[in-house]
Design a protein around this motif. Structure first.
Motif, PDB file in Angstrom:
ATOM      1  N   VAL A 156       0.837  -1.201   0.000  1.00 54.15           N
ATOM      2  CA  VAL A 156       0.000   0.000   0.000  1.00 54.15           C
ATOM      3  C   VAL A 156       0.873   1.252   0.000  1.00 54.15           C
ATOM      4  N   ASN A 157       1.881   1.274   0.856  1.00 54.84           N
ATOM      5  CA  ASN A 157       2.725   2.466   0.957  1.00 54.84           C
ATOM      6  C   ASN A 157       3.596   2.659  -0.284  1.00 54.84           C
ATOM      7  N   THR A 158       4.015   1.572  -0.918  1.00 55.44           N
ATOM      8  CA  THR A 158       4.746   1.685  -2.178  1.00 55.44           C
ATOM      9  C   THR A 158       3.849   2.296  -3.247  1.00 55.44           C
ATOM     10  N   TRP A 159       2.599   1.922  -3.251  1.00 56.70           N
ATOM     11  CA  TRP A 159       1.618   2.467  -4.195  1.00 56.70           C
ATOM     12  C   TRP A 159       1.486   3.977  -4.032  1.00 56.70           C
ATOM     13  N   PHE A 160       1.589   4.450  -2.794  1.00 58.23           N
ATOM     14  CA  PHE A 160       1.507   5.892  -2.545  1.00 58.23           C
ATOM     15  C   PHE A 160       2.768   6.622  -2.988  1.00 58.23           C
ATOM     16  N   GLY A 161       3.868   5.910  -3.077  1.00 56.74           N
ATOM     17  CA  GLY A 161       5.124   6.554  -3.445  1.00 56.74           C
ATOM     18  C   GLY A 161       6.116   6.684  -2.314  1.00 56.74           C
ATOM     19  N   TYR A 162       5.827   6.089  -1.163  1.00 56.21           N
ATOM     20  CA  TYR A 162       6.775   6.111  -0.059  1.00 56.21           C
ATOM     21  C   TYR A 162       8.064   5.396  -0.464  1.00 56.21           C
TER      22      TYR A 162
END
Length: 309
Positions: free
Chosen positions: A289-295
């Protein structure tokens, strides 16, 4: 002069600011303010036997340690200890003195197993291993640039779901407590935790000065909260996710992404420029999920454990 170890004075703004300053320098991915430091000291459950210590050199605070008993764990004899030394003052013995003093405090309180987060750097890992700590799980600090980066577009809210904020539950936060308590049961970790004390949750979580209820997004379905992302802010340009969770009955519907995306968009509109979060490396769904946000990964921590004699 030699390094002096002493307790943080719970009524001293100077001590609290020094404590927060060291934390920000040692781990810039975590929010720390003088207000939050003093709040933690005065509001944590007495059974935690929480004891923040300071290391001073020539009157300057150069190191800190937090230690306490995991009172909310169903397993007895568990405790925590986290040492931070300002990067400009390492290799002066402050970390060893802080750790030794905190270990003695925990042993006196019946702690037999001590857990400590250590940055995944050779010097820090060697420090822990010299003290007979052994490595366990790992976790990532993640950072998102809200000033220059892009967020995924806001998705339509599913039928039967309504987005609110934690501020909407100011008159009766118990539904938020119940959702938080359910989600924490499934959070990866070495020390299992159980939230069963509503009044204490109000004290140390709901009323925490870093909690931003206006930026904490809650998904409501059937009249009750079913997903949320708890936002913390430092009063400036920094934002951190304290917890994102979904009720077991509503998982697999994309609600974690929905609430977090809404919160991040509103945070950016409010002038926040940096967002931080942390994930256990074994928590693949939340990492995705956080990779999807760009973290992006900013640093990695290793959880070390030691059995006290």
């Amino acid at each position: 002069m030699s390094v002096v170890i002493r307790e943080l004075l719970p009524t001293s703004p100077a001590d609290a600011e020094g404590f927060a300053r060291v934390r920000r320098a040692a781990v810039p991915f975590m929010l720390a303010t003088a207000e939050s430091v003093l709040f933690d000291v005065s509001h944590i459950h007495p059974d935690a036997h929480y004891r923040p210590l300071l290391a001073e050199l020539d009157g300057e605070i150069i190191g800190t340690v937090q230690s306490g008993v995991a009172y909310d764990s169903p397993l007895p004899g568990q405790g925590f200890l986290n040492v931070y030394v300002h990067p400009e003052h390492r290799r002066r013995g402050a970390g060893s003195l802080l750790a030794r003093t905190a270990e003695a405090h925990l042993a006196e309180r019946g702690v037999r197993t001590v857990y400590s987060w250590v940055l995944d750097e050779p010097e820090n890992r060697a420090f822990a291993e010299r003290r007979d700590y052994r490595p366990s799980r790992t976790a990532h600090f993640l950072r998102l640039d809200l000033a220059e980066g892009t967020l995924p577009p806001l998705a339509p809210v599913p039928e039967g779901v309504e987005l609110r904020t934690a501020a909407d539950f100011a008159d009766d936060p118990r539904p938020m407590f119940e959702l938080d308590a359910e989600c924490v049961l499934d959070e990866p970790g070495d020390i299992p935790a159980e939230f069963d004390d509503y009044e204490q949750w109000l004290e140390d979580t709901w009323r925490h000065p870093l909690l931003d209820r206006s930026l904490t997004t809650v998904a409501v379905a059937g009249g009750r909260p079913v997903a949320f992302t708890a936002a913390r802010t430092d009063g400036g340009s920094r934002y951190a996710t304290a917890m994102t969770g979904t009720a077991r009955s509503h998982r697999g519907q994309g609600l974690a992404k929905l609430v977090k995306n809404d919160s991040l968009h509103r945070a950016r509109e409010a002038g926040i420029t940096e967002a931080f979060t942390g994930n256990d490396t074994g928590n693949a769904p939340m990492l995705a999920v956080n990779t999807w946000f760009g973290y992006a990964i900013g640093a990695t921590e290793v959880r070390y454990v030691r059995e006290l004699g």
